[in-house]
Design a protein around this motif. Structure first.
Motif, PDB file in Angstrom:
ATOM      1  N   GLY A  98       0.777  -1.223   0.000  1.00 29.18           N
ATOM      2  CA  GLY A  98       0.000   0.000   0.000  1.00 29.18           C
ATOM      3  C   GLY A  98       0.809   1.273   0.000  1.00 29.18           C
ATOM      4  N   LEU A  99       2.151   1.177   0.093  1.00 31.59           N
ATOM      5  CA  LEU A  99       3.012   2.360   0.114  1.00 31.59           C
ATOM      6  C   LEU A  99       3.546   2.642  -1.279  1.00 31.59           C
ATOM      7  N   SER A 100       3.883   3.896  -1.519  1.00 33.69           N
ATOM      8  CA  SER A 100       4.601   4.213  -2.743  1.00 33.69           C
ATOM      9  C   SER A 100       6.017   3.663  -2.652  1.00 33.69           C
ATOM     10  N   VAL A 101       6.687   3.590  -3.796  1.00 30.31           N
ATOM     11  CA  VAL A 101       8.053   3.056  -3.795  1.00 30.31           C
ATOM     12  C   VAL A 101       8.960   3.911  -2.913  1.00 30.31           C
ATOM     13  N   ALA A 102       8.836   5.228  -2.999  1.00 32.39           N
ATOM     14  CA  ALA A 102       9.680   6.115  -2.187  1.00 32.39           C
ATOM     15  C   ALA A 102       9.379   5.940  -0.700  1.00 32.39           C
ATOM     16  N   ALA A 103       8.082   5.877  -0.347  1.00 29.61           N
ATOM     17  CA  ALA A 103       7.716   5.706   1.069  1.00 29.61           C
ATOM     18  C   ALA A 103       8.175   4.353   1.580  1.00 29.61           C
ATOM     19  N   ALA A 104       8.058   3.330   0.736  1.00 28.09           N
ATOM     20  CA  ALA A 104       8.515   1.994   1.135  1.00 28.09           C
ATOM     21  C   ALA A 104      10.011   1.986   1.375  1.00 28.09           C
ATOM     22  N   ALA A 105      10.779   2.672   0.506  1.00 31.07           N
ATOM     23  CA  ALA A 105      12.233   2.739   0.695  1.00 31.07           C
ATOM     24  C   ALA A 105      12.583   3.427   2.007  1.00 31.07           C
ATOM     25  N   ASP A 106      11.867   4.528   2.316  1.00 34.75           N
ATOM     26  CA  ASP A 106      12.122   5.223   3.594  1.00 34.75           C
ATOM     27  C   ASP A 106      11.811   4.319   4.773  1.00 34.75           C
ATOM     28  N   ARG A 107      10.715   3.592   4.683  1.00 38.61           N
ATOM     29  CA  ARG A 107      10.333   2.705   5.783  1.00 38.61           C
ATOM     30  C   ARG A 107      11.354   1.586   5.951  1.00 38.61           C
ATOM     31  N   LEU A 108      11.795   1.034   4.844  1.00 39.80           N
ATOM     32  CA  LEU A 108      12.801  -0.039   4.917  1.00 39.80           C
ATOM     33  C   LEU A 108      14.079   0.469   5.564  1.00 39.80           C
ATOM     34  N   GLU A 109      14.527   1.655   5.181  1.00 40.15           N
ATOM     35  CA  GLU A 109      15.748   2.205   5.763  1.00 40.15           C
ATOM     36  C   GLU A 109      15.597   2.441   7.255  1.00 40.15           C
ATOM     37  N   ALA A 110      14.439   2.936   7.679  1.00 40.17           N
ATOM     38  CA  ALA A 110      14.210   3.199   9.105  1.00 40.17           C
ATOM     39  C   ALA A 110      14.192   1.903   9.920  1.00 40.17           C
ATOM     40  N   VAL A 111      13.468   0.911   9.404  1.00 39.60           N
ATOM     41  CA  VAL A 111      13.402  -0.369  10.115  1.00 39.60           C
ATOM     42  C   VAL A 111      14.768  -1.030  10.140  1.00 39.60           C
ATOM     43  N   TRP A 112      15.493  -0.980   9.030  1.00 44.65           N
ATOM     44  CA  TRP A 112      16.837  -1.571   8.966  1.00 44.65           C
ATOM     45  C   TRP A 112      17.767  -0.903   9.980  1.00 44.65           C
ATOM     46  N   ARG A 113      17.654   0.409  10.058  1.00 48.18           N
ATOM     47  CA  ARG A 113      18.539   1.153  10.961  1.00 48.18           C
ATOM     48  C   ARG A 113      18.208   0.908  12.427  1.00 48.18           C
ATOM     49  N   ASP A 114      16.926   0.868  12.750  1.00 48.19           N
ATOM     50  CA  ASP A 114      16.526   0.882  14.160  1.00 48.19           C
ATOM     51  C   ASP A 114      16.158  -0.481  14.736  1.00 48.19           C
ATOM     52  N   ASP A 115      15.702  -1.402  13.899  1.00 46.85           N
ATOM     53  CA  ASP A 115      15.098  -2.623  14.444  1.00 46.85           C
ATOM     54  C   ASP A 115      15.805  -3.921  14.092  1.00 46.85           C
ATOM     55  N   ILE A 116      16.627  -3.916  13.071  1.00 47.47           N
ATOM     56  CA  ILE A 116      17.207  -5.175  12.601  1.00 47.47           C
ATOM     57  C   ILE A 116      18.532  -5.451  13.300  1.00 47.47           C
TER      58      ILE A 116
END
Length: 592
Positions: A121-139
C-alpha cells in the motif's frame, strides 16, 4: 405456434408449482404453532423439562433453513439470469480491483519484505524510507558461537548492506503475482567483504578458545587430574563464504552460526604426572624477584592451590600454562608499582614465565625472577648537556643518542625532554644476586661483596678526563685473559699506523660504542715496552677502563662470574644499592 392445449397444460404446471411453494411456506409456521401448543401443555404439567421443550425449536429452525436454501437453489435454477448477473458483477469487481492495483503508483497490498517489514500500500519512495528506518533501528543479528554464547550485532557492522530503493521497486514489480492475497519479496542485499572480515577478526579473541591439556586441582584436600579439553578457532573464510551465499536467509532468520575449526588438546591424560602434581601441592610455591639495579629482593609466597592451577601436562613433565599464569603476573606488577619509591619496575612476562616453567619442569618449589625497570624521560635543567645527562642517568652516551635519534644533544634548552633507556639495557645477562662489585670513581677504590660481605677491596685507576669511565650499574659481560686496545695517542702523525697495548685479565663491563668495551684489567703493556701510568694505581690514568694491579686483577677475574653486577658510582651518579652506600660510607670513614 403453441396451441391452446399446450398453454393450458403449462398453466396447470405453473399453478401446481405455485401451490407447492405456498404449501412449503405455510408448513413450518403451522408446525411451530403446534410445537408451541405442546410446549404450553408441558409447562403446565412439569417445569423440569425446559431443555426438552426447546429442542423442537432448533429442529424446526434447521429444517426451515434447509428448505429456504433448497428453495433459493430451485429459484436460481429456474431463473438463470439472476445468478449470471451476480457472477458477472463479482467478476467485474475483481477486474476493477486488479486493474486499479496494476496501474496504481502504490505497491500491492499485503506485500512483505522477508525478514524486515511490510510495505504493501506504500509508494516506492515511502517503502524505501520505511525499509531504511526499520533496517537502521530494528534489525539485528545474533552470531551464534555455541549453545550458550551469542553476539548481537547490527548487520551494517558485519558489512551487510540493504539497497532500500531497489528492494521497494522489487516489491512494486510483483504486480499481478501479489494479487489478490499479497506476497513477499527478498531484500536486495550486498556484503562488503573487507568490513565483514575486519569485524570477524575483531571478535576472534572473544570467540576463540584454546585447547586445554590435562590439568590438576585440589578437591577435598587431594590432587585430582582433569582430562584435556578441545578448543575452537573462528574460521573466517568459511564464515564469509556462508554469509555471502545466504544473505537473505540470514536476515530472515535474524541469526547464523559462526563457522569454527575444532582444536584438539596435545595431552589429554593427567595420570602420568599426578605424582609430580601432588608434590607441587605439598607446600607453597615461592617466587623471589631480584632487582640488580638496587640490589633489592622481593619474595612472594603462592598458595599451593593457586600454583597448581598454573600447571598442565606437557611433553615429559608438568609445564607452565602461560595463559593461566598471566593474570597473576599482572598482580605482581601491581605490587611492584605499589612500592612507591619512584622507580617504575615490572616483571617482564616472557622472561618471568621462562624461569617459572624451568622451575616447574625441574620439580622445584621456587623460581628466581628478574625485576626490571622501564625507560623514562629526563627534563633538561640549567647546566645540563647530553654528555652530562648520560653520566647522571648512568648510561653510556651513545645510548642516549640512540634514544633521541634526530636530536642534536649539543643544543639543549632548559625544559627540553630527553628519552632515557632502561638501565636494564646495559645488563643483558641473568644477574648473579649474591655477588656485587662497587667502583668508587671519586675515591678510586674497588670493593667486592659476596652474600653481603666484603671479600676484596683495593685501589684502582679509572679513565682520564678526556676518556672517563662511565658511572652506572653494569654487568660482567666477558672474560679474556689477554686483550688488546689502542688509542689515537698511539698513532703516527698521519693517523695511519697505530700501536696497540696489551691488557691482562680483561673483563668487559659496558660498551662505549657498539663493539668496543670498557672493563676491568690488570697492568697495561704499552707498545714501547713501558706500563701505562708507569704501573701506578690510585689515580685516573686509563682510557676508560678500571685498572688494578695484576695479582689483584687476576683474583677478581677468577671470582667474578658472567652477569655479576658492577655498580660504578661518582659525584654525578650516587649509589643505587645498599651495598654501594655501605662501600661509600666505609671509604669515607663515616658511620656504617
Amino acid at each position: 405456434m403453441i396451441d391452446r392445449s399446450e398453454r393450458s397444460q403449462s398453466r396447470k404446471r405453473t399453478n401446481r408449482a405455485r401451490a407447492r411453494y405456498e404449501s412449503r411456506r405455510r408448513r413450518p409456521q403451522s408446525h411451530v404453532e403446534r410445537v408451541d401448543r405442546d410446549d404450553s401443555a408441558a409447562d403446565a404439567s412439569d417445569n423440569d423439562h425446559s431443555a426438552a421443550r426447546r429442542w423442537p425449536d432448533r429442529e424446526a429452525l434447521a429444517a426451515g433453513t434447509t428448505r429456504t436454501i433448497a428453495d433459493a437453489w430451485w429459484y436460481l435454477r429456474r431463473n438463470p439470469m439472476v445468478w449470471r448477473s451476480a457472477a458477472g458483477a463479482f467478476v467485474l469487481l475483481i477486474v476493477v480491483y486488479l486493474l486499479s492495483s496494476l496501474f496504481s503508483a502504490a505497491i500491492p497490498r499485503r506485500v512483505d519484505v522477508t525478514g524486515i517489514t511490510g510495505v504493501g500500500g506504500l509508494s516506492v519512495a515511502a517503502a524505501a524510507d520505511r525499509l531504511e528506518a526499520v533496517w537502521r533501528d530494528d534489525i539485528t543479528l545474533e552470531l551464534i558461537i555455541d549453545s550458550g554464547h551469542t553476539i548481537t550485532v547490527h548487520p551494517d557492522a558485519l558489512g551487510i548492506q540493504l539497497d532500500a530503493p531497489a528492494t521497494a521497486q522489487a516489491a512494486k514489480d510483483l504486480g499481478f503475482s501479489a494479487l489478490p492475497f499479497g506476497g513477499a519479496v527478498e531484500p536486495v542485499l550486498s556484503l562488503d567483504f573487507i568490513v565483514a572480515q575486519s569485524y570477524l577478526l575483531t571478535i576472534a579473541d572473544e570467540v576463540n578458545t584454546r585447547p586445554n591439556d590435562a590439568r590438576y586441582e585440589i578437591v577435598d584436600g587431594r590432587v585430582v587430574g582433569l582430562p584435556g579439553e578441545a578448543g575452537r578457532r573462528l574460521d573466517t573464510t568459511t564464515t564469509l563464504d556462508y554469509l555471502s551465499e545466504n544473505l537473505p536467509l540470514v536476515i530472515q532468520r535474524g541469526r547464523f552460526e559462526l563457522r569454527m575449526t575444532p582444536l584438539q588438546a596435545d595431552f589429554n591424560d593427567p595420570l602420568p604426572y599426578i605424582e609430580a602434581a601432588q608434590a607441587l601441592a605439598e607446600r607453597p610455591f615461592e617466587l623471589q624477584g631480584y632487582d640488580p639495579v638496587t640490589n633489592q629482593f622481593f619474595t612472594w609466597s603462592v598458595p599451593s592451590h593457586i600454583a597448581l592451577g598454573w600447571v598442565r601436562a606437557g611433553a615429559g613433565s608438568l609445564v607452565l600454562d602461560e595463559a593461566a599464569f598471566m593474570p597473576y603476573i599482572d598482580r605482581l606488577n601491581e605490587m611492584l608499582q605499589a612500592e612507591d619509591d619512584g622507580r617504575d619496575r615490572y616483571l617482564q612476562p616472557d622472561g618471568t614465565m621462562q624461569m617459572i616453567d624451568t622451575a616447574i619442569r625441574a620439580g622445584a618449589s621456587r623460581a628466581d625472577l628478574r625485576v626490571r625497570h622501564r625507560s623514562y624521560t629526563y627534563e633538561i635543567a640549567r647546566g645540563d648537556s647530553g654528555f652530562g645527562v648520560a653520566r647522571r642517568t648512568g648510561l653510556p652516551y651513545y645510548l642516549i643518542e640512540q634514544a633521541n635519534s634526530g636530536r642534536d644533544l649539543n643544543v639543549l634548552s632548559i625544559g627540553d625532554v630527553l628519552n632515557v633507556p632502561s638501565p636494564d639495557s646495559v645488563m643483558p645477562h641473568v644477574p648473579v644476586p649474591h655477588k656485587r662489585i662497587i667502583v668508587d670513581l671519586t675515591g678510586q677504590y674497588l670493593t667486592a661483596f659476596e652474600h653481603g660481605e666484603v671479600v676484596f677491596e683495593w685501589s684502582i685507576s679509572s679513565g682520564v678526563r678526556n676518556a672517563p669511565t662511565s658511572p652506572g650499574v653494569f654487568q660482567i659481560l666477558s672474560h679474556s685473559e689477554k686483550a688488546f686496545g689502542s688509542s689515537n695517542t698511539l698513532c703516527d702523525s698521519a693517523g695511519l699506523v697505530c700501536g696497540q697495548w696489551e691488557m691482562n685479565w680483561f673483563m668487559g663491563i659496558y660498551e662505549v660504542i657498539p663493539g668496543l668495551e670498557n672493563g676491568f684489567h690488570g697492568s697495561v703493556l704499552l707498545p714501547n715496552g713501558g706500563l701505562l701510568g708507569d704501573g701506578a694505581i690510585g689515580t685516573p690514568v686509563t682510557f676508560g677502563c678500571v685498572m688494578s694491579p695484576d695479582e689483584q686483577a687476576r683474583m677478581l677475574y677468577e671470582w667474578a662470574d658472567i652477569g655479576t653486577t658492577v655498580e660504578i658510582i661518582s659525584h654525578e651518579y650516587p649509589p643505587t644499592s645498599d651495598l654501594g652506600r655501605y662501600a661509600q660510607q666505609r671509604l669515607r670513614g663515616g658511620d656504617v
